[in-house]
Design an enzyme around this catalytic site. Structure first.
Site, PDB file in Angstrom:
ATOM      1  N   LYS A  80      27.817  74.826  63.368  1.00 35.24           N
ATOM      2  CA  LYS A  80      28.385  74.583  64.707  1.00 35.24           C
ATOM      3  C   LYS A  80      27.223  74.795  65.516  1.00 35.24           C
ATOM      4  O   LYS A  80      26.422  75.691  65.400  1.00 35.24           O
ATOM      5  CB  LYS A  80      29.240  75.947  65.195  1.00 35.24           C
ATOM      6  CG  LYS A  80      29.384  76.169  67.124  1.00 35.24           C
ATOM      7  CD  LYS A  80      30.681  77.007  67.119  1.00 35.24           C
ATOM      8  CE  LYS A  80      30.993  77.607  68.271  1.00 35.24           C
ATOM      9  NZ  LYS A  80      32.033  78.308  68.697  1.00 35.24           N
ATOM     10  N   SER A 175      35.862  77.433  70.861  1.00 38.75           N
ATOM     11  CA  SER A 175      34.959  76.429  71.420  1.00 38.75           C
ATOM     12  C   SER A 175      34.196  75.669  70.086  1.00 38.75           C
ATOM     13  O   SER A 175      33.322  75.019  70.039  1.00 38.75           O
ATOM     14  CB  SER A 175      33.902  77.443  71.963  1.00 38.75           C
ATOM     15  OG  SER A 175      33.548  78.705  71.046  1.00 38.75           O
ATOM     16  N   SER A 199      37.409  81.289  68.624  1.00 43.01           N
ATOM     17  CA  SER A 199      37.038  80.078  68.350  1.00 43.01           C
ATOM     18  C   SER A 199      36.980  79.011  66.785  1.00 43.01           C
ATOM     19  O   SER A 199      36.840  77.551  67.732  1.00 43.01           O
ATOM     20  CB  SER A 199      35.700  79.980  69.258  1.00 43.01           C
ATOM     21  OG  SER A 199      35.587  80.129  70.900  1.00 43.01           O
TER      22      SER A 199
END
EC number: 6.3.5.7
Length: 531
Positions: A80, A175, A199
């Site tokens: 990420k 996210s 997330s």
């Protein structure tokens, strides 16, 4: 070259690499070509092709000499884009950090590279990981691969016709949506996400993959660009529970650069195969049966509870009495810490800097106005409001006290003899983007974090496991919550459950048009990291 059997996971891939059925370079090239084919999903912000091929080449030399570094050597992974990667741009999907190239690797990234993993690239997210859709980053939203799956297309054939077909695509959740989509489309075998309020687990549920949030303090946060220091943890996304355990075994343990990590040495994680669940006690929190929960998710939750019961486990209803205060408490603490953390982005040392040079104050203000989106600015404003001298006691201090009560609810339940809690991960399956953006980010996050954020406030381990496809052909995940630092026990139960439900792999329409790629995907679909 390879039989179907090795597809799903790094474990099995690892065996194929050791036996020379496939080389790390071939595997890397397959994943790179899939990244190109699935570019329209917007899962990656940066694809580190040169770096990956070089790492694969090094790995190949080791395999040739018979010196493989372990189960992750030569295995493609994704990270990420809020984890620092040395020499590779790290943006947090924000204008504030466009062009920022960190001089060091996050500890978790370094640990994976030390094990020979091959870094395919950096994945897309909501700006600074604030959101539950992966729709609010500066590089645009991530599309859920299941929008293009055979399973979904067959179920929704009668609905979508004509030119608007592509406008019906679904969100990945957030996210860490880029990481979830990357794992679901076989462009990597494991990916790092971060988890502050759900997330990692939320997008895992929406994309049909395993999303694991470790106990707070088990895995280093050094180099993870902070959102909420007291709740952030690196998360792990894989296609099966065993792989999550393999990755956790490599990441867990004390880091001198993160004083919140455990001091005790952590033993490697190998998950036993549970054959008998009759000694287990599974708790079902009654407060999680909310009116907003979709009937389909509720029914799958009940079926899962019945499955444990039918196999001899004790399944009991439990109470977490402070659940109703949880989301408000989370909002106050989250925004307060965000306001404090975001102060570092001032245009002086790194990241975006505006052209205004009237005064330092004017430069700060303009830099932050240009660098942050509305969501981030809104959270900074809320947090600063709660931290004002006249509000501090009534909001921030009070929220900390409520946080303790919420954590104690979990302690009491686990002390009463419950081994793991079983809950939904999300209220419903993934929704179309057009529907999702009708609500603002804050409203959405408050709804979407409902089953996940309390775990972050209590520092507990939790994992979302894909359980079945909805009537629309979309994945639904359920969440298991364990007691602090009993991550191995939690994953062992999740692994047993995963084996019982036999969740189907996504069949991607777009990649299926070409016969050779069907074959590739079939091969890649059944690989696990170890065996």
């Amino acid at each position: 070259v390879l039989g179907r059997q090795w597809i799903h996971t790094p474990g099995r891939v690892s065996a194929a690499l050791k036996q020379g059925q496939i080389t790390p370079t071939e595997l890397c090239q397959k994943c790179l070509s899939l990244i190109k084919k699935t570019k329209f999903l917007n899962a990656y912000i940066t694809v580190s092709e040169e770096v990956a091929l070089k790492q694969a080449e090094e790995s190949e030399k080791r395999y040739k000499k018979g010196h493989s570094l372990g189960d992750l050597d030569g295995i493609p992974i994704a990270v990420k884009d809020n984890f620092s990667t040395s020499g590779i741009e790290t943006t947090c999907a924000s204008n504030m950090l466009k062009g920022y190239v960190p001089p060091y690797n996050a500890t978790v990234v370094q640990k994976l590279l030390d094990q020979g993993a091959v870094l395919m690239g950096k994945t897309n997210l909501d700006e600074f990981a604030m959101g539950s859709g992966s729709t609010d980053g500066v590089f645009g939203p991530v599309k859920n691969p299941w929008s293009y799956s055979k399973q979904y297309k067959e179920k929704t054939k009668h609905k979508a016709h004509g030119e608007n077909e592509d406008s019906n695509w679904l969100i990945t959740g957030g996210s860490s949506g880029g990481s979830a989509a990357a794992v679901a489309t076989f462009t990597c075998f494991a990916a790092l996400g971060s988890d502050t309020g759900g997330s990692t687990r939320n997008p895992a549920a929406h994309c049909g993959v395993v999303g694991f949030k470790p106990s707070y303090g088990l895995v280093s946060r050094h180099g993870l660009i902070p959102l909420v220091n007291s709740m952030d943890v690196p998360g792990i996304l894989t296609r099966c529970v065993d792989d999550a355990a393999i990755v956790l075994g490599m990441l867990a343990g004390h880091d001198p650069k993160d004083s919140t990590t455990v001091q005790d040495p952590v033993k490697p994680f190998t998950l036993p195969s549970l054959t008998d669940v009759s000694k287990l006690c599974i708790g079902i929190p009654k407060e999680y049966l909310t009116p907003e929960l979709s009937s389909e998710v509720q029914s799958l939750w009940s079926k899962a509870a019945n499955l444990f019961e039918s196999e001899g486990a004790k399944v009991i209803e439990v109470s977490l009495p402070h659940t109703s205060y949880s989301i408000v408490c989370y909002h106050v603490l989250c925004t307060s810490e965000v306001a404090s953390n975001m102060a570092r982005f001032d245009g002086l040392e790194y990241g975006h800097r505006c052209d205004i040079d009237v005064s330092t104050e004017a430069m700060y203000a303009a830099t932050r106005r240009e660098g942050f989106n509305d969501v981030v600015r809104g959270r900074i404003l809320s947090g600063n409001f709660f931290l004002l001298k006249e509000n501090y006691e009534n909001y921030f201090i009070k929220a900390q006290k409520v946080r303790r009560l919420i954590a104690n609810d979990f302690v009491n339940v686990f002390n009463s003899g419950v081994d793991v809690l079983l809950t939904p991960t999300t209220l419903r399956e993934a929704v179309p983007y057009q529907e999702f953006i009708k609500e603002d980010n804050r409203t959405r996050s408050a709804q979407d974090d409902i089953f996940t954020q309390a775990v972050n406030m209590a520092g507990l381990p939790a994992v979302s496991v894909p359980v079945a496809l909805s009537n629309q052909g979309l994945p639904v995940g359920l969440q298991f919550i364990g007691r602090a630092f009993h991550d191995q026990q939690l994953l062992t139960v999740a692994k047993w459950f995963e084996k019982q439900v036999q969740f189907p792999v996504t069949q991607l329409q777009e990649l299926m048009d070409d016969c050779s790629s069907v074959f590739e995907i079939e091969k890649l679909a059944s690989v696990s990291l170890k065996q």
